[in-house]
Design an enzyme around this catalytic site. Structure first.
Site, PDB file in Angstrom:
ATOM      1  N   CYS B  50       0.151   3.929  -3.027  1.00 54.86           N
ATOM      2  CA  CYS B  50       0.772   5.249  -2.948  1.00 54.86           C
ATOM      3  C   CYS B  50       1.688   5.367  -1.723  1.00 54.86           C
ATOM      4  O   CYS B  50       2.571   6.217  -1.681  1.00 54.86           O
ATOM      5  CB  CYS B  50      -0.274   6.349  -2.945  1.00 54.86           C
ATOM      6  SG  CYS B  50      -1.530   6.105  -1.713  1.00 54.86           S
ATOM      7  N   ASN B  51       1.471   4.511  -0.725  1.00 53.93           N
ATOM      8  CA  ASN B  51       2.274   4.604   0.487  1.00 53.93           C
ATOM      9  C   ASN B  51       3.328   3.525   0.627  1.00 53.93           C
ATOM     10  O   ASN B  51       4.121   3.562   1.573  1.00 53.93           O
ATOM     11  CB  ASN B  51       1.370   4.568   1.723  1.00 53.93           C
ATOM     12  CG  ASN B  51       0.754   5.910   1.988  1.00 53.93           C
ATOM     13  OD1 ASN B  51       1.324   6.932   1.642  1.00 53.93           O
ATOM     14  ND2 ASN B  51      -0.426   5.910   2.557  1.00 53.93           N
ATOM     15  N   HIS B  99       5.615  -9.258   8.927  1.00 52.43           N
ATOM     16  CA  HIS B  99       5.434  -7.965   8.253  1.00 52.43           C
ATOM     17  C   HIS B  99       4.190  -7.995   7.352  1.00 52.43           C
ATOM     18  O   HIS B  99       3.364  -7.085   7.391  1.00 52.43           O
ATOM     19  CB  HIS B  99       6.675  -7.622   7.425  1.00 52.43           C
ATOM     20  CG  HIS B  99       6.541  -6.355   6.649  1.00 52.43           C
ATOM     21  ND1 HIS B  99       6.633  -5.107   7.233  1.00 52.43           N
ATOM     22  CD2 HIS B  99       6.264  -6.124   5.331  1.00 52.43           C
ATOM     23  CE1 HIS B  99       6.436  -4.181   6.329  1.00 52.43           C
ATOM     24  NE2 HIS B  99       6.206  -4.774   5.159  1.00 52.43           N
ATOM     25  N   GLN B 120      -5.971  -4.118  -1.281  1.00 50.26           N
ATOM     26  CA  GLN B 120      -4.842  -3.938  -2.212  1.00 50.26           C
ATOM     27  C   GLN B 120      -3.925  -5.168  -2.203  1.00 50.26           C
ATOM     28  O   GLN B 120      -3.483  -5.617  -3.257  1.00 50.26           O
ATOM     29  CB  GLN B 120      -4.063  -2.675  -1.841  1.00 50.26           C
ATOM     30  CG  GLN B 120      -4.831  -1.402  -2.198  1.00 50.26           C
ATOM     31  CD  GLN B 120      -4.271  -0.169  -1.502  1.00 50.26           C
ATOM     32  OE1 GLN B 120      -3.690  -0.255  -0.432  1.00 50.26           O
ATOM     33  NE2 GLN B 120      -4.480   0.989  -2.109  1.00 50.26           N
ATOM     34  N   THR B 193     -13.458  21.587   4.695  1.00 54.80           N
ATOM     35  CA  THR B 193     -13.852  20.534   5.637  1.00 54.80           C
ATOM     36  C   THR B 193     -15.367  20.389   5.661  1.00 54.80           C
ATOM     37  O   THR B 193     -15.893  19.278   5.759  1.00 54.80           O
ATOM     38  CB  THR B 193     -13.326  20.843   7.057  1.00 54.80           C
ATOM     39  OG1 THR B 193     -11.990  21.308   6.933  1.00 54.80           O
ATOM     40  CG2 THR B 193     -13.362  19.635   7.946  1.00 54.80           C
ATOM     41  N   GLY B 194     -16.049  21.518   5.555  1.00 54.84           N
ATOM     42  CA  GLY B 194     -17.519  21.492   5.528  1.00 54.84           C
ATOM     43  C   GLY B 194     -18.024  20.697   4.341  1.00 54.84           C
ATOM     44  O   GLY B 194     -18.904  19.836   4.475  1.00 54.84           O
TER      45      GLY B 194
END
Lengths: 271, 459
Positions: B50-51, B99, B120, B193-194
């Site tokens: 995804c990045n 890289h 990945q 967040t909890g």
């Protein structure tokens, strides 16, 4: 004699090198340094074991302060290796072995007393078992105190909210507390047995004024302190910092108790 | 023979482009095979997450490799080059190797030191191997990269410290409890967040959870999500007695857990009590932290831990960068020694041919020799050849790693008069084909290039 000195020096060098690698691993995580440190500790333990075995054939060990502290150091190395095998705790292994090394080094370089003038009276199996148990108890109490001190350090860092390398290296508080309690629990019956055997021997050899002897009084105080600690923990009245501080105080009492026999205030003085 | 990386990541391309140019799992195999069969490209691996989207290729020439890689992207995604070329980075040879190593170690990731990318890249490489799009170069390069990635995480603390508030809470919890199994997590409120924090505790072994909420319906809904027990907020005191870890994130205007409440539950417990207050305004009175065996951390405390951990990761990244430089050098040395293989083969072939000729001559001149005697003579003459060749072969490998390798190897070939053998070797081998066999892919590396009647060595 020359061979013995050679073995002492070898043990000290290996032990120091092991601590050096353990410290390097603590500062900068390094698997090779960690493995080297453990290998060196195992080597130290094996040489100590062989040495004790030889001394056993020569004469009963633990008759001199030298032998006893050598045995104490052996027990520390053995227990830390066991702890490391069961739960990986690099900081604990390092801290406990630092104590073991300090005792061994002082023993080698300051109190290298290998006097053979042992009292005939001391050469009995009863005394051998008595001293062995006492020093095993001291080793257990030492480790218990190491865990308690590490608990106090961990607690302090968590309370101060200091998220640093030391805190990351420390095992969990619950674990430290459990192990500290466990080693007190092991040390207590060992010390009690040692005292009972010692009293039996003293009566057999007609040593007078037994119950006024500083060493006996000191040992009973140590037993009482640890008994309070174990009782309060078992009843779940004490925990956390209080329990850890009590442990440290009890261990200090143990040190004072050992000091009594070294200084010669008691009939317990080493020959 | 060159290594080329053409791609983009979260730093160079916006998400809108990344989502348009992501390889779907179903199409990935087809894409990597097509890329491999593109002109000028000899090996290929595609890393698509995804990045990031990256094409790793071995090409015979850099400019054609780059051109065809871009064309492949344009055709595959039906996106005009003009829309993505400005976002692409192009890395060549050493830079490309560096890289890849940087990527597998997680140093090029959004969260520095994350370990997911290593898996990945490994998956991408293994799938490329299955599709037979890798050869000698990538098989070695990617294996080295994966080993480096594992080593970087094993030998440094790069990925060991939490960099999110919810993970920081779990990491703190590990300083209080050796394990979360057998521990009870009390989740108060339904803040995101909890819930995430509670989820992490559960994922790390906490096997019992109680959910309290002002609204009963909401409590039941959250509890159902976690497989937990729902209770109304009125049972707070009872629930505190059972809890080891309390995560509070309500929208209450003031403290709902007071020092007195905690003091009352303390005598009943021996293990530490860990309180995490993620709410703003805070749900738990701050002086609770002063009590023995009670540890209270609020959102600011957790964020400070995250900041400290990020700083630590940066420090560890420096160590990893040094490891990467060493590995880049090792790979470069390996590539350079590949060029010497045809030379060594030629030398051995020539020497063994001489030995074989000698054997035939002996057989002609001494026809009465027995089979056994011939065998002994053959064995010993071969031994002479091998012993004589050992040092020159070693020296040739050293020359291949040296700065003037081309000239040195040329001189080596000249001294041993290997030009003819090398030419014969070159003629025998099939012309560099598109079939992705290891032999063909490695061929250009292992063959000297003849230019202007002279023998030159290039890798």
């Amino acid at each position: 004699m020359f061979a013995e000195r050679w073995v002492y020096d070898l043990i000290i060098y290996l032990y120091a090198l092991g601590l050096l690698f353990a410290f390097a691993d603590l500062l900068h995580k390094n698997r090779r340094a960690n493995q080297l440190a453990l290998s060196l500790f195992i080597a130290v333990w094996m040489i100590q074991t062989v040495f004790i075995a030889f001394r056993l054939f020569e004469l009963f060990p633990l008759m001199t302060p030298f032998d006893s502290l050598f045995f104490y150091s052996w027990a520390i190395v053995a227990l830390t290796l066991l702890i490391n095998w069961l739960y990986r705790m690099d900081l604990v292994v390092f801290s406990a072995n630092l104590v073991g090394f300090a005792v061994l080094a002082i023993n080698f370089f300051v109190a290298r007393d290998t006097s053979r003038h042992l009292s005939r009276l001391l050469l009995s199996e009863l005394v051998f078992v008595h001293v062995t148990m006492a020093f095993l108890a001291y080793a257990a109490f030492s480790l218990s105190a190491v865990f308690a001190i590490l608990y106090l350090i961990g607690d302090h860092l968590l309370k101060q909210k200091k998220w640093n390398r030391l805190l990351r290296l420390l095992p969990s508080l619950e674990h430290l507390q459990r192990l500290s309690y466990g080693f007190s629990l092991i040390g207590m019956p060992l010390l009690l047995s040692a005292i009972i055997l010692g009293v039996i021997w003293a009566y057999q050899t007609n040593i007078g004024g037994l119950w006024y002897d500083p060493k006996i009084i000191g040992s009973l105080i140590v037993v009482l302190l640890y008994a309070i600690l174990l009782y309060q923990r078992a009843k779940q009245r004490w925990h956390g910092r209080r329990l850890a501080w009590w442990n440290v105080v009890s261990f200090l009492a143990t040190l004072v108790n050992y000091w009594i026999s070294v200084t010669g205030f008691s009939f317990h003085r080493w020959m | 023979m060159h290594i080329l990386v053409v791609g983009f990541n979260h730093k160079t391309a916006p998400v809108s482009l990344r989502e348009r140019m992501a390889f779907s799992e179903d199409e990935w195999g087809k894409a990597v095979t097509r890329l491999r069969h593109t002109k000028s490209i000899l090996e290929s691996v595609i890393v698509s997450t995804c990045n990031r989207m990256e094409l790793y290729v071995i090409c015979d020439q850099l400019h054609t490799g780059e051109y065809y890689a871009k064309t492949f992207l344009e055709e595959w995604f039906s996106v005009p080059k003009s829309e993505f070329v400005d976002h692409l980075y192009i890395k060549q040879n050493d830079e490309a190797v560096r890289h890849l190593f940087t990527v597998v170690c997680g140093l090029d990731s959004m969260v520095i030191g994350e370990t997911q990318i290593l898996g990945q890249v490994r998956d991408a490489f293994l799938k490329a191997q299955e599709h037979q799009t890798t050869g000698t170069m990538f098989n070695t390069l990617f294996r080295q990269a994966i080993t480096l990635g594992k080593r970087a995480h094993a030998e440094t603390e790069l990925g060991q410290n939490a960099v999110s508030v919810s993970y920081a809470a779990v990491e703190l919890g590990k300083k209080l409890f050796p394990a979360f199994s057998g521990k009870t997590v009390l989740l108060i409120g339904a803040g995101e967040t909890g819930k995430l924090t509670a989820k992490h505790f559960q994922a790390n072994g906490a096997d019992r959870m109680i959910v309290l909420n002002r609204t009963w319906e909401k409590a039941r809904e959250v509890a159902a999500h976690f497989g937990a027990e729902a209770r109304p907020l009125t049972q707070l005191h009872q629930s505190l007695r059972e809890a080891d870890i309390v995560v509070s994130s309500t929208g209450a205007p003031g403290a709902i857990i007071t020092r007195e409440m905690i003091k009352r539950v303390l005598p009943e417990r021996s293990s530490p009590l860990f309180l995490i207050d993620i709410a703003v305004p805070r749900d738990i009175e701050p002086d609770v932290h002063e009590l023995d065996n009670v540890y209270l951390y609020d959102i600011d405390d957790l964020q400070e831990i995250v900041a400290a951990n990020l700083q630590l990761r940066e420090q560890e990244a420096e160590k990893v960068r040094r490891m990467i430089e060493e590995e880049v050098r090792d790979f470069r040395d390996w590539v350079q020694t590949l060029g010497v293989v045809p030379l060594i083969t030629a030398l051995r072939e020539k020497a063994l041919a001489i030995q074989e000729e000698t054997m035939k001559s002996i057989e002609r001149k001494l026809p009465d020799l027995t089979e056994r005697e011939l065998r002994v003579i053959r064995k010993h003459t071969k031994s002479i050849v091998n012993q004589l060749l050992r040092d020159p072969i070693m020296r040739a490998k050293e020359l291949a790693a040296g700065p003037d390798r081309d000239e040195a190897l040329e001189m080596f070939a000249h001294i041993f008069a290997l030009e003819e053998t090398l030419k014969k070797q070159q003629a025998e081998k099939p012309k560099q084909a598109h079939a992705p066999s290891l032999e063909n892919v490695a061929a250009p590396l292992r063959h000297p290039v003849f230019a202007g009647g002279k023998v030159t060595f290039r890798s």
